[in-house]
Design a protein around this motif. Structure first.
Motif, PDB file in Angstrom:
ATOM      1  N   UNK A  49      28.938  71.553  34.763  1.00  0.00           N
ATOM      2  CA  UNK A  49      29.976  70.565  34.086  1.00  0.00           C
ATOM      3  C   UNK A  49      29.297  69.875  32.844  1.00  0.00           C
ATOM      4  N   UNK A  50      30.297  69.443  31.922  1.00  0.00           N
ATOM      5  CA  UNK A  50      29.821  68.676  30.802  1.00  0.00           C
ATOM      6  C   UNK A  50      29.109  69.767  29.743  1.00  0.00           C
ATOM      7  N   UNK A  51      29.746  70.887  29.786  1.00  0.00           N
ATOM      8  CA  UNK A  51      29.188  72.001  28.958  1.00  0.00           C
ATOM      9  C   UNK A  51      30.498  72.504  27.792  1.00  0.00           C
ATOM     10  N   UNK A  52      29.894  72.661  26.469  1.00  0.00           N
ATOM     11  CA  UNK A  52      31.017  73.273  25.515  1.00  0.00           C
ATOM     12  C   UNK A  52      30.095  74.251  24.680  1.00  0.00           C
ATOM     13  N   UNK A  53      30.884  75.053  24.181  1.00  0.00           N
ATOM     14  CA  UNK A  53      30.393  76.085  23.262  1.00  0.00           C
ATOM     15  C   UNK A  53      30.751  75.665  21.702  1.00  0.00           C
ATOM     16  N   UNK A  54      29.885  75.561  20.686  1.00  0.00           N
ATOM     17  CA  UNK A  54      30.090  75.245  19.611  1.00  0.00           C
ATOM     18  C   UNK A  54      29.589  76.028  18.309  1.00  0.00           C
ATOM     19  N   UNK A  55      30.467  76.428  17.491  1.00  0.00           N
ATOM     20  CA  UNK A  55      30.242  77.522  16.378  1.00  0.00           C
ATOM     21  C   UNK A  55      30.139  76.896  15.137  1.00  0.00           C
ATOM     22  N   UNK A  56      30.535  75.531  14.972  1.00  0.00           N
ATOM     23  CA  UNK A  56      30.444  74.758  13.644  1.00  0.00           C
ATOM     24  C   UNK A  56      30.319  73.268  14.006  1.00  0.00           C
ATOM     25  N   UNK A  57      29.516  72.386  13.317  1.00  0.00           N
ATOM     26  CA  UNK A  57      29.373  71.012  13.735  1.00  0.00           C
ATOM     27  C   UNK A  57      30.794  70.312  13.925  1.00  0.00           C
ATOM     28  N   UNK A  58      31.710  70.658  13.090  1.00  0.00           N
ATOM     29  CA  UNK A  58      32.806  70.018  12.837  1.00  0.00           C
ATOM     30  C   UNK A  58      33.743  69.888  14.181  1.00  0.00           C
ATOM     31  N   UNK A  59      33.448  71.025  14.968  1.00  0.00           N
ATOM     32  CA  UNK A  59      34.112  71.080  16.228  1.00  0.00           C
ATOM     33  C   UNK A  59      33.924  70.121  17.049  1.00  0.00           C
ATOM     34  N   UNK A  60      32.816  69.205  16.969  1.00  0.00           N
ATOM     35  CA  UNK A  60      32.345  68.043  17.837  1.00  0.00           C
ATOM     36  C   UNK A  60      33.411  66.880  17.473  1.00  0.00           C
ATOM     37  N   UNK A  61      33.704  66.900  16.369  1.00  0.00           N
ATOM     38  CA  UNK A  61      34.711  65.805  15.698  1.00  0.00           C
ATOM     39  C   UNK A  61      36.139  66.040  16.201  1.00  0.00           C
ATOM     40  N   UNK A  62      36.430  67.266  16.473  1.00  0.00           N
ATOM     41  CA  UNK A  62      37.661  67.858  16.669  1.00  0.00           C
ATOM     42  C   UNK A  62      38.192  67.826  18.245  1.00  0.00           C
ATOM     43  N   UNK A  63      37.400  67.255  19.061  1.00  0.00           N
ATOM     44  CA  UNK A  63      37.689  67.566  20.475  1.00  0.00           C
ATOM     45  C   UNK A  63      38.737  66.421  20.917  1.00  0.00           C
TER      46      UNK A  63
END
Length: 424
Positions: free
Chosen positions: A290-304
């Motif tokens: 739980x509480x896991x995500x895949x990120x390939x660009x830091x911008x993705x964190x802002x776009x959740x």
């Protein structure tokens, strides 16, 4: 039991790594024996590994393993022998043990794991009863299991700083409860051996501390056999003061992701890896994927979106995520029947006692496989898989299983260092 049909990249740095580890077997085993003498080894643990074809690394170490029912039953005797060794070290006078599981009575597959642990310990010559912390269990309660077995859970009672169940006063308590929701008062200040120690629970333990310890182990091991430690060690950092719902702390997560991605990119160039690097952002404590995500660009964190933020905000038992681990993602190029797979290795004391492949038909090779829809395929450690002969053709599965066992034991050694009591 036959070896599962497994395909994986038998080329490049990981094949070189396998060759180096297999060729250095005497040095490795001698080095590990010295390490085991220096520290207290966790009673049991499981390690999630990822094999990318160019890198083989642990990505999670669980000190309250919950999948003993998924192991190859042929290795049951090895589990029994390992338990005998572990009990002699931790509690030499032990003849009766109280096993305290998670409160997951609806998860009958988890209860099969509890039944497996009880059976293993009984065959090791111990009296074992199962004590429950669930308030609703007020008397001995029988649960029927999918495999036709049943287990009995009994309410735990505290007397004179001792835990017991009706008519049974154990000399030690074995936890299979990871304490995600904190340490219950009933477990505090006991005059009884608690295995593992309470500080091993997720109430206090942090994955980032584990991987700091693993850094030390990996560097020393890499020097021992002459390899780049990156081949067995994922980069990581951590971020605190996180609230995904309120978008607090996301700058740290985004910037840390980009920083690690840049370092991985350099390594990929060095090793000629064509894939895109990625990082895994996950809660710094807790399990169950739980509480896991895949990120390939830091911008993705802002776009959740809101659903994604809610998913990242809490873990098991509704515990809020306030700290995260930002960890280099390791592809898994292993698959079983075209489904993505990753090995999970189980240990009791310092012995590898089996493992299984976590398989997921709906996930990609850059995603977390510990998710609903997964299934398990027991690994068959053939007679010489744990100690294969040096004359075998390199790249065969027995050689690979030995390598899995070595890297998993490095993670267990890191856990031992991580759990050493602090001075004072």
């Amino acid at each position: 039991m036959p070896v599962p049909h497994l395909s994986a990249a038998l080329r490049g740095p990981v094949l070189d790594l396998e060759n180096r580890i297999n060729n250095a077997r005497p040095s490795i085993e001698h080095w590990l024996r010295g390490k085991w003498r220096e520290c207290s080894i966790p009673f049991y643990c499981s390690v999630d590994l990822r094999n990318s074809g160019f890198k083989l690394a642990p990505v999670d170490t669980n000190l309250f393993p919950g999948g003993f029912n998924n192991l190859n039953p042929e290795f049951f005797p090895l589990c029994v022998q390992a338990v005998m060794t572990a009990v002699e070290k931790i509690c030499p006078d032990a003849h009766s043990i109280l096993l305290i599981p998670e409160n997951h009575t609806r998860n009958t597959f988890y209860l099969q794991n509890v039944a497996s642990i009880q059976t293993i310990m009984q065959h090791a010559g111990l009296n074992v009863r199962i004590g429950s912390l669930i308030p609703e269990i007020k008397s001995a309660t029988v649960f029927n299991l999918p495999d036709g077995q049943s287990i009995t859970l009994e309410p735990v009672v505290r007397k004179n700083n001792h835990l017991c169940v009706d008519g049974f006063d154990p000399c030690a308590v074995l936890l299979n409860n990871d304490l995600s929701n904190g340490i219950p008062e009933i477990l505090q200040d006991l005059n009884q051996t608690i295995i593992p120690p309470l500080r091993a629970g997720w109430a206090t333990r942090r994955k980032s501390e584990h991987f700091k310890a693993y850094n030390t182990v990996a560097d020393e091991f890499a020097e021992l056999i002459g390899i780049d430690p990156w081949l067995i060690n994922p980069y990581f950092t951590s971020c605190g003061k996180i609230d995904f719902r309120e978008k607090q702390g996301e700058d740290c997560v985004a910037k840390s992701s980009d920083k690690i991605l840049a370092v991985i990119r350099e390594k990929y160039r060095e090793y000629g890896v064509k894939e895109d690097p990625f990082v895994i952002v996950k809660a710094d404590s807790g399990t169950y994927g739980m509480g896991i995500m895949t990120v390939k660009d830091g911008e993705e964190v802002y776009q959740l979106n809101r659903k994604q933020r809610n998913k990242m905000a809490v873990v098991k038992e509704g515990v809020l995520v306030t700290n995260v681990l930002v960890q280099e993602g390791v592809y898994t190029f292993e698959n079983i029947n075209q489904a993505v797979a990753e090995p999970v290795i189980y240990m009791i004391d310092h012995y590898v006692v089996g493992g299984f492949y976590r398989v997921h038909t709906g996930r990609g090779m850059d995603e977390n496989l510990n998710a609903p829809g997964m299934h398990f395929v027991p690994i068959s450690f053939e007679p010489d898989c744990l100690l294969p002969s040096g004359t075998q053709q390199q790249g065969l599965m027995p050689q690979r299983y030995y390598v899995y066992g070595v890297v998993a034991r490095l993670a267990m050694l890191a856990a031992a260092l991580e759990l050493r009591p602090t001075a004072g």
